[in-house]
Scaffold this motif. Structure first.
Motif, PDB file in Angstrom:
ATOM      1  N   PHE A   1      45.256  28.724  30.396  1.00 19.78           N
ATOM      2  CA  PHE A   1      44.980  29.584  31.546  1.00 19.78           C
ATOM      3  C   PHE A   1      44.614  30.979  31.059  1.00 19.78           C
ATOM      4  CE2 PHE A   1      47.741  26.303  33.186  1.00 19.78           C
ATOM      5  CZ  PHE A   1      47.233  26.021  34.431  1.00 19.78           C
ATOM      6  N   LEU A   2      43.481  31.482  31.526  1.00 19.04           N
ATOM      7  CA  LEU A   2      43.062  32.858  31.265  1.00 19.04           C
ATOM      8  C   LEU A   2      42.901  33.551  32.608  1.00 19.04           C
ATOM      9  CD1 LEU A   2      40.342  32.146  28.534  1.00 19.04           C
ATOM     10  CD2 LEU A   2      42.730  32.816  28.162  1.00 19.04           C
ATOM     11  N   ASP A   3      43.208  34.839  32.675  1.00 19.01           N
ATOM     12  CA  ASP A   3      43.239  35.549  33.958  1.00 19.01           C
ATOM     13  C   ASP A   3      42.757  36.981  33.734  1.00 19.01           C
ATOM     14  OD1 ASP A   3      43.992  37.043  36.219  1.00 19.01           O
ATOM     15  OD2 ASP A   3      45.723  35.773  36.609  1.00 19.01           O
ATOM     16  N   TYR A   4      41.600  37.312  34.304  1.00 17.72           N
ATOM     17  CA  TYR A   4      41.013  38.634  34.066  1.00 17.72           C
ATOM     18  C   TYR A   4      40.526  39.256  35.371  1.00 17.72           C
ATOM     19  CZ  TYR A   4      41.192  37.731  29.081  1.00 17.72           C
ATOM     20  OH  TYR A   4      41.647  37.478  27.804  1.00 17.72           O
ATOM     21  N   THR A   5      40.593  40.588  35.433  1.00 17.85           N
ATOM     22  CA  THR A   5      40.154  41.336  36.611  1.00 17.85           C
ATOM     23  C   THR A   5      39.004  42.269  36.258  1.00 17.85           C
ATOM     24  OG1 THR A   5      40.831  42.906  38.330  1.00 17.85           O
ATOM     25  CG2 THR A   5      41.923  43.122  36.208  1.00 17.85           C
TER      26      THR A   5
END
Length: 323
Positions: A49-53
């Motif tokens: 899981f990767l999570d970027y804004t």
């Protein structure tokens, strides 16, 4: 990030002490943690899981860039390559898009295409506060990803029908091992509509599946105080869901927005500090106007616009997904 480093630290500590089994994404207490791919193994499938804004309201914590995963091409590319070495499947959570706009913008579409090319299997988007279409993106090199551009809000007390209509993404990850080689397929992607219900007088706050929501609950929703009579109804919620999911999203072949940063005023800034104008995005309103479709017509709203998908992939990487 709105309230500074202390609140980020408190959030990290809350999850680590109260719910240590939850895999926390997007914020970190060290550079080492920020450089670590978060992986969960389910039924023998290792899922990264990767999570970027795109950014934050105040721009991050000075001197501690590792605390928040910002959308930056070099960092994301490196983390995807690291994830591919450690996991079978990659799910990328993207905080992007234009608030209250149901059509994905050019920034979303360029990044979706890039993430597909890098090997991401599923993209799950948020930030616009409203639903956007979803579909399967492919190219002539054999790359493929399922992209949910925006699932809208889950829990909120916002004040428009579209903002209280969210979605729950569902899909199956199928892993096949043959002759020592592993392949992943994403099967039967769907979005099931949700409704956020709030009633301050009754102390009720929580999401419902639209299939379980009732006209009586709709009449008691706190949003009734903010919009006209007869607007927030079961029928209008269903019509809006079908309207959004019926839009065909034309993929982008552009790459000019992959290296921009987005400031706290939502301006896109290039490497030289210049504002980059977005001349390619279209709104949902323009999408329908260009097709000569009246979304208020009886014919449009009586059509079953959520009957399934058509995936018309061509060699130039384009696709045409209707739901």
């Amino acid at each position: 990030d709105d309230f500074g480093e202390g609140f980020l630290t408190d959030t990290l500590n809350f999850w680590k002490t109260k719910y240590p089994d939850v895999t926390l994404l997007g914020i970190h207490d060290s550079q080492e943690d920020a450089d670590t791919v978060k992986i969960r193994e389910v039924n023998g499938i290792k899922i990264a899981f990767l999570d970027y804004t795109y950014g934050t309201n105040v721009g991050g914590i000075e001197g501690k860039d590792y605390m928040i995963d910002m959308i930056r091409k070099d960092k994301i590319t490196a983390m995807i390559q690291k994830a591919k070495q450690q996991a079978d499947c990659i799910i990328f959570v993207a905080h992007w898009g234009t608030e209250d706009e149901t059509m994905p913008n050019e920034y979303e579409k360029q990044w979706a295409a890039y993430l597909m090319e890098q090997g991401v299997n599923v993209i799950i988007g948020g930030h616009p506060h409203v639903l956007q279409p979803y579909g399967r993106l492919t190219d002539d090199k054999g790359n493929e990803t399922v992209v949910f551009y925006s699932l809208g809000n889950f829990v909120s007390t916002q004040q428009k029908l579209e903002e209280l209509l969210g979605g729950m993404a569902k899909f199956t990850i199928q892993k096949t091992v043959q002759d020592g080689k592993t392949s992943i397929e994403i099967l039967t992607p769907t979005v099931e509509p949700l409704v956020m219900h709030y009633n301050s007088d009754a102390g009720e706050f929580g999401p419902y599946m639209l299939s379980d929501y009732t006209e009586e609950l709709a009449s008691q929703n706190g949003v009734q105080s903010y919009i006209g009579s007869g607007v927030f109804t079961l029928d209008n919620l269903k019509k809006k869901f079908n309207e959004i999911m019926s839009m065909n999203v034309t993929p982008s072949t552009g790459t000019n927005l992959l290296d921009v940063t987005i400031d706290t005023d939502l301006n896109m800034i290039d490497a030289s500090g210049n504002v980059v104008e977005d001349t390619d995005s279209i709104t949902a309103e323009k999408h329908y106007a260009d097709k000569g479709i009246d979304i208020t017509s009886e014919d449009f709203n009586s059509a079953d616009n959520n009957s399934g998908s058509t995936d018309d992939s061509s060699d130039d990487g384009s696709y045409d997904d209707s739901y």
